[in-house]
Design an enzyme around this catalytic site. Structure first.
Site, PDB file in Angstrom:
ATOM      1  N   LYS A   1       0.801  -1.272   0.007  1.00 43.84           N
ATOM      2  CA  LYS A   1       0.118  -0.065   0.061  1.00 43.84           C
ATOM      3  C   LYS A   1       0.969   1.325  -0.123  1.00 43.84           C
ATOM      4  O   LYS A   1       1.836   1.317   0.652  1.00 43.84           O
ATOM      5  CB  LYS A   1      -0.884  -0.057   1.336  1.00 43.84           C
ATOM      6  CG  LYS A   1      -1.937   1.116   1.301  1.00 43.84           C
ATOM      7  CD  LYS A   1      -2.566   0.862   2.631  1.00 43.84           C
ATOM      8  CE  LYS A   1      -3.891   1.851   2.864  1.00 43.84           C
ATOM      9  NZ  LYS A   1      -4.759   1.482   3.918  1.00 43.84           N
TER      10      LYS A   1
ATOM     11  N   SER B   1      -9.493   1.526   3.097  1.00 40.48           N
ATOM     12  CA  SER B   1      -8.352   2.496   2.167  1.00 40.48           C
ATOM     13  C   SER B   1      -7.599   1.446   1.453  1.00 40.48           C
ATOM     14  O   SER B   1      -6.905   2.049   0.620  1.00 40.48           O
ATOM     15  CB  SER B   1      -7.969   3.463   3.072  1.00 40.48           C
ATOM     16  OG  SER B   1      -6.894   2.831   4.065  1.00 40.48           O
TER      17      SER B   1
ATOM     18  N   SER C   1      -9.573  -0.836   7.203  1.00 44.94           N
ATOM     19  CA  SER C   1      -8.985  -0.631   5.968  1.00 44.94           C
ATOM     20  C   SER C   1      -8.257  -1.829   5.259  1.00 44.94           C
ATOM     21  O   SER C   1      -8.020  -1.830   4.164  1.00 44.94           O
ATOM     22  CB  SER C   1      -8.154   0.685   6.034  1.00 44.94           C
ATOM     23  OG  SER C   1      -8.734   2.054   6.065  1.00 44.94           O
TER      24      SER C   1
END
Lengths: 65, 445
Positions: free
Chosen positions: B74, B149, B173
């Site tokens: 990420k 996210s 997330s």
């Protein structure tokens, strides 16, 4: 500061800063703050304060003396 | 294709890391223009590293199950020499001087980094729509969000663009996009996996952990991300289903579910019961206060981290994230303290709910992947805010810090994935994974 006072000040500040889109968001935040302040773990200065471990005591169903 | 399937073949030299990496890079090339999962693709470096891994393995220096495996990060996790954008123009000039601790651990395990994945800007959202690099799209239905996210990470796994990936979870997330994309996401116990070198949202709620194609793959990555002293060589085995005792916290975690999600989750729980698991009712007495507690903590922490750039570079944030951060700056210290006390109480209540059971079982995500751009979804008669609905089932365990895992438990009639969440005891993540292996096998059967 009461939530109503805080919200009025926050809205005025958001307007002053040119961020009127914040106003409905601040109203939502005020509702969450109202819920938080109404929670039963909050202290009241006119009564016996909860102990540092009050949260754990409350979850165990025990005393908060 | 899973890590557990290919790792033995790589170890035996039957499959080359270079070939596996080329396959992942080809998928990225083919799918990324449509799904927008990757912000940065490190193709040349990945191929060089893969060739090096093949040489090491051929020379008898096999490092373990992640050796030669293509993984992604990420893009708020530092990878030395590359930008860590956090999907924001605010960080457009940043280049990581060093690896994050989790990156270093994957590197030491021999993993091959194929790129950095898209996310909701600064991880402050659940849909991966508000990104300086544009919205990521759900591979099942590209008109819908992949969740967030860590949306790009979930897409990468669901499509095979990488076999492993590391995301972060402040309110869900990792678990939200895992549920929305039909994969597995493991939020470790708070503090167990280092967050050094990871852009924070809320340092007291942030968790770093893997997303994966299976529970075993989640374990393989989690194991490598742990401090060396905590690692094990053996894979965990599934717990016997007929000895599995699960706690079901009725009420808040089940009362605002999309009807199709509710059907899938309840069908999965019924299936577990029929196959011998015991499911008992447990309670979280202050569950209805969770959202208010979470909001004040994440806002207070986010406001502190972003205070300077909100003043100096407000135009570099996406509009929605900037507005939420601006709103966050109005939280008062006394309310932040109230939320801290509530957090401790909720953690104690989760501990109490876990008394006598191996794990709690709940939905992972109250709704299917929402359409991109939707701000509300109709649930049980009324429109509810998408953000609140998406956080509802996962954020309690960010407050409590317990390890929690989302795994697929079916689809809606429209084919959208539904996730089931298991929440384990602190200090016993291997037992949570063993329970999850049993549940995964039961659902697959």
């Amino acid at each position: 500061m009461t939530i109503a006072e805080w919200l009025a000040d926050a809205k005025a500040d958001a307007e002053k800063r040119g961020l009127p889109e914040l106003i409905p968001m601040l109203e939502s935040l005020a509702q969450a703050t109202e819920r938080l302040r109404a929670a039963d773990w909050n202290d009241d200065a006119s009564t016996q304060p909860t102990a540092p471990s009050a949260a754990a005591d409350l979850a165990q169903g025990g005393s908060t003396e | 294709m899973t890590i557990a399937e290919v790792a033995p073949r790589i170890a035996r030299g039957e499959l080359k890391s270079e070939k596996l990496t080329e396959d992942c890079l080809s998928k990225i090339e083919a799918l990324n223009p449509k799904l927008n999962a990757f912000i940065l693709v490190t193709g040349e470096q990945a191929l060089a590293r893969a060739r090096q891994a093949d040489k090491e393995i051929a020379g008898g220096r096999y490092l373990g199950r992640l050796h030669g495996i293509p993984v992604s990060l990420k893009d708020l996790i530092d990878l030395e020499g590359t930008p860590t954008t956090a999907a924001s123009r605010v960080r457009r000039d940043h280049v990581a001087a060093d690896d994050a601790v989790v990156t270093r651990r994957l590197r030491e395990a021999g993993a091959v980094f194929v790129g950095k994945t898209n996310l909701h800007e600064f991880a402050f959202g659940t849909t991966t729509e508000d990104s300086a690099f544009g919205p990521a799209r759900n591979p099942v239905d590209p008109t819908r969000s992949p969740g967030g996210s860590s949306g790009g990470s979930a897409i990468a796994i669901a499509t095979g663009m990488s076999l492993g990936t590391v995301g972060t979870d402040t309110g869900g997330s990792i678990r939200i996009p895992a549920a929305a994309c039909g994969i597995v996401g493991l939020k470790p116990e708070w503090g167990h996996i280092s967050a050094t070198g990871v852009v924070p949202l809320s340092r007291q709620l942030d968790h770093v952990g893997p997303l994966a194609a299976s529970v075993t793959d989640a374990w393989i990555q989690y194991n490598a991300l742990q401090p060396p002293s905590a690692r094990t060589i053996e894979l965990p085995e599934a717990a016997p289903l007929n000895r599995l005792r699960l706690g079901m916290p009725a009420g808040y975690l089940f009362d605002r579910l999309d009807a199709d999600v509710e059907r899938s989750v309840m069908a999965a729980i019924d299936l577990l019961r029929r196959q011998g698991a015991t499911v008992v009712d447990v309670t979280l007495p202050h569950a209805n206060d969770i959202a208010a507690v979470y909001l004040h903590l994440v806002f207070g922490d986010g406001a502190e981290y972003h205070a300077r750039t909100l003043v100096t570079r407000p135009e570099d944030y996406t509009r929605n994230v900037r507005l939420r951060l601006e709103m966050a700056r109005y939280v008062l210290a006394e309310d932040y303290i109230r939320a801290l006390r509530g957090k401790a109480l909720i953690a104690a209540e989760v501990d109490r709910a876990l008394d006598g059971v191996q794990a709690l079982v709940t939905p992972a995500l109250a709704i299917p992947a929402p359409p991109i751009g939707a701000t509300t979804m109709p649930v049980k008669g009324g429109p509810d805010a998408v953000r609140s609905l998406m956080l509802r089932c996962s954020q309690p365990f960010n407050l409590s810090g317990h390890p929690a895992l989302s795994l697929p438990c079916g689809t809606t009639p429209a084919g959208l994935p539904v996730g089931l969440q298991l929440v384990g005891h602190k200090g016993r993540t291997p037992a949570l994974v063993q329970a999850a292996l049993a549940v995964e096998a039961a659902i697959a059967s």
